[in-house]
Design a protein around this motif. Structure first.
Motif, mmCIF file in Angstrom:
data_model
loop_
_atom_site.group_PDB
_atom_site.id
_atom_site.type_symbol
_atom_site.label_atom_id
_atom_site.label_comp_id
_atom_site.label_asym_id
_atom_site.label_seq_id
_atom_site.Cartn_x
_atom_site.Cartn_y
_atom_site.Cartn_z
ATOM 1 N N UNK A 190 34.334 8.087 -7.092
ATOM 2 C CA UNK A 190 34.778 6.778 -6.578
ATOM 3 C C UNK A 190 34.763 5.751 -7.707
ATOM 4 N N UNK A 191 35.572 4.721 -7.560
ATOM 5 C CA UNK A 191 35.640 3.662 -8.562
ATOM 6 C C UNK A 191 35.251 2.324 -7.933
ATOM 7 N N UNK A 208 21.399 -9.625 -12.591
ATOM 8 C CA UNK A 208 21.587 -9.144 -11.215
ATOM 9 C C UNK A 208 22.799 -8.224 -11.113
ATOM 10 N N UNK A 209 23.873 -8.564 -11.804
ATOM 11 C CA UNK A 209 25.060 -7.710 -11.791
ATOM 12 C C UNK A 209 24.778 -6.378 -12.485
ATOM 13 N N UNK A 210 24.044 -6.409 -13.579
ATOM 14 C CA UNK A 210 23.723 -5.177 -14.298
ATOM 15 C C UNK A 210 22.904 -4.241 -13.419
ATOM 16 N N UNK A 211 21.872 -4.791 -12.760
ATOM 17 C CA UNK A 211 21.032 -3.958 -11.887
ATOM 18 C C UNK A 211 21.839 -3.418 -10.720
ATOM 19 N N UNK A 212 22.684 -4.263 -10.132
ATOM 20 C CA UNK A 212 23.512 -3.819 -9.005
ATOM 21 C C UNK A 212 24.476 -2.723 -9.434
ATOM 22 N N UNK A 213 25.096 -2.873 -10.587
ATOM 23 C CA UNK A 213 26.028 -1.861 -11.081
ATOM 24 C C UNK A 213 25.320 -0.524 -11.285
ATOM 25 N N UNK A 214 24.123 -0.556 -11.833
ATOM 26 C CA UNK A 214 23.346 0.674 -12.015
ATOM 27 C C UNK A 214 23.063 1.343 -10.675
ATOM 28 N N UNK A 216 24.714 1.007 -7.854
ATOM 29 C CA UNK A 216 25.967 1.523 -7.279
ATOM 30 C C UNK A 216 26.318 2.867 -7.913
ATOM 31 N N UNK A 217 26.213 2.946 -9.236
ATOM 32 C CA UNK A 217 26.559 4.171 -9.955
ATOM 33 C C UNK A 217 25.709 5.349 -9.498
ATOM 34 N N UNK A 218 24.406 5.097 -9.298
ATOM 35 C CA UNK A 218 23.482 6.165 -8.901
ATOM 36 C C UNK A 218 23.619 6.488 -7.413
ATOM 37 N N UNK A 219 23.596 5.472 -6.572
ATOM 38 C CA UNK A 219 23.581 5.685 -5.120
ATOM 39 C C UNK A 219 24.885 6.257 -4.593
#
Length: 375
Positions: A190-191, A208-214, A216-219
């Protein structure tokens, strides 16, 4: 043949504003193929090349005056031109162009404007005088209506419509997918697209965006793609955020056309954005979206499609951002269908901006045939 001069934040490599101009030209030309459009631009050669219209420099008073004298209508917009939060000088510049049109005895339309915030007694007084002198005002959201009323602007006809970009047609996803492949994206994952901007040198929202992006990538097992709406400024902000991430991210480091950005956004499974027109692109392309507010225009657009910001930029946390991402991710198809239905209505309202402009021009035809204008 009718001649329109368009005043706005054009020629500055802001994808949202260029998309507004592209949409305006597309719809106005569709309604009246004989319309000749001249744009006041920060980069006239680029505007001519990109949009196929005439353009004059925003710094050349003589060129602007000549274009206005040859015109039948000044269109001021679209976008958030008439506000003094992001820049105090720009408000007076755009008002000055309107005053020049008054001096040239040409009618003025405020086109799909996002009005305000306008702060300060003198700025609001000047805006009231200028606003009450135009022929017609269309605004892209309900909050702008309230701002006009609060300033005492009530003489011209005022119509609530929608952002000009919502009138633009969806495009094929092929060109966007090709760009993604060139940047190392492969089929199968998914993208999730992220569109960010620099704001007041703040650091907390980037973390906050960096943590959220991480997360999203993992979950979700997704690839993260940063999409620049203002080049190269947004690329630099994306690089700062990506440097804080533990997971890999793709940063699209290039200046893309409106069609290319629409196509890129169309390939996303979800879009997370601070940028208004990235959110609107998602709506046009049927992609579920999550907005973060730094300005009333974000709140106003999201409200128009029955949504609210996931967070405020000043107080954002990864937890609240991730909670909204999960909610949208789990019901992607539901939100896709809901937004499509609401945006269909907004598209009609967006088209109305151009219809009302053409009405003004058609109303001038008897005066032109008689050899003069009476404003």
């Amino acid at each position: 043949m009718s001649n329109i001069v368009v005043s706005g934040y054009y020629g500055s490599k802001n994808a949202g504003d260029e998309a507004m101009l592209a949409a305006m030209i597309e719809v106005l030309s569709e309604l009246d193929p004989q319309t000749n459009i001249t744009v006041i631009s920060a980069n006239p050669p680029d505007t001519k090349r990109r949009h196929g219209v005439e353009a004059v420099s925003w710094l050349s008073l003589s060129e602007i005056w000549k274009a206005l004298r040859a015109s039948d209508l000044l269109v001021s917009g679209g976008g958030s031109l008439l506000q003094n939060v992001t820049s105090r000088r720009s408000l007076y510049y755009y008002m000055a162009i309107i005053v020049l049109a008054f001096l040239a005895r040409r009618p003025v339309m405020l086109y799909a404007q996002g009005i305000g915030p306008i702060e300060g007694f003198w700025a609001r007084t000047m805006m009231r005088l200028v606003g009450n002198g135009v022929r017609l005002i269309t605004v892209r959201d309900h909050g702008s209506l309230a701002e006009l009323a609060d300033m005492g602007i009530c003489r011209p006809k005022i119509v609530e419509t929608a952002d000009p970009v919502l009138a633009i047609n969806p495009v094929s996803k092929d060109a966007g997918w090709q760009v993604l492949q060139w940047n190392g994206v492969t089929d199968g994952k998914p993208l999730v697209g992220i569109s960010v901007r620099e704001w007041k040198g703040w650091q907390r929202y980037k973390e906050a965006f960096a943590e959220t992006a991480d997360r999203i990538a993992v979950e979700f097992g997704a690839d993260i793609v940063f999409l620049p709406m203002q080049y190269p400024e947004d690329v630099k902000t994306a690089e700062t955020i990506a440097s804080m991430m533990k997971q890999e991210a793709v940063i699209l480091d290039g200046e893309f056309s409106t069609a290319e950005l629409l196509s890129l956004v169309g390939n996303m499974d979800l879009l997370l954005s601070i940028r208004l027109h990235a959110l609107i692109f998602a709506g046009v392309m049927g992609v579920p979206l999550v907005g973060v507010s730094y300005d009333p225009k974000i709140d106003r657009f999201l409200d128009s499609i029955g949504e609210a910001p996931a967070a405020k930029l000043a107080t954002i946390t990864a937890d609240e951002l991730m909670a909204e991402v999960r909610r949208k991710w789990e019901a992607r198809e539901t939100f896709r269908e809901k937004n499509a239905a609401l945006l269909k209505g907004l598209r009609k309202l967006s088209f109305q901006n151009a219809e009302l402009a053409v009405e003004i021009l058609r109303g001038l035809q008897p005066e032109k045939e008689a050899g003069g204008k009476n404003y």
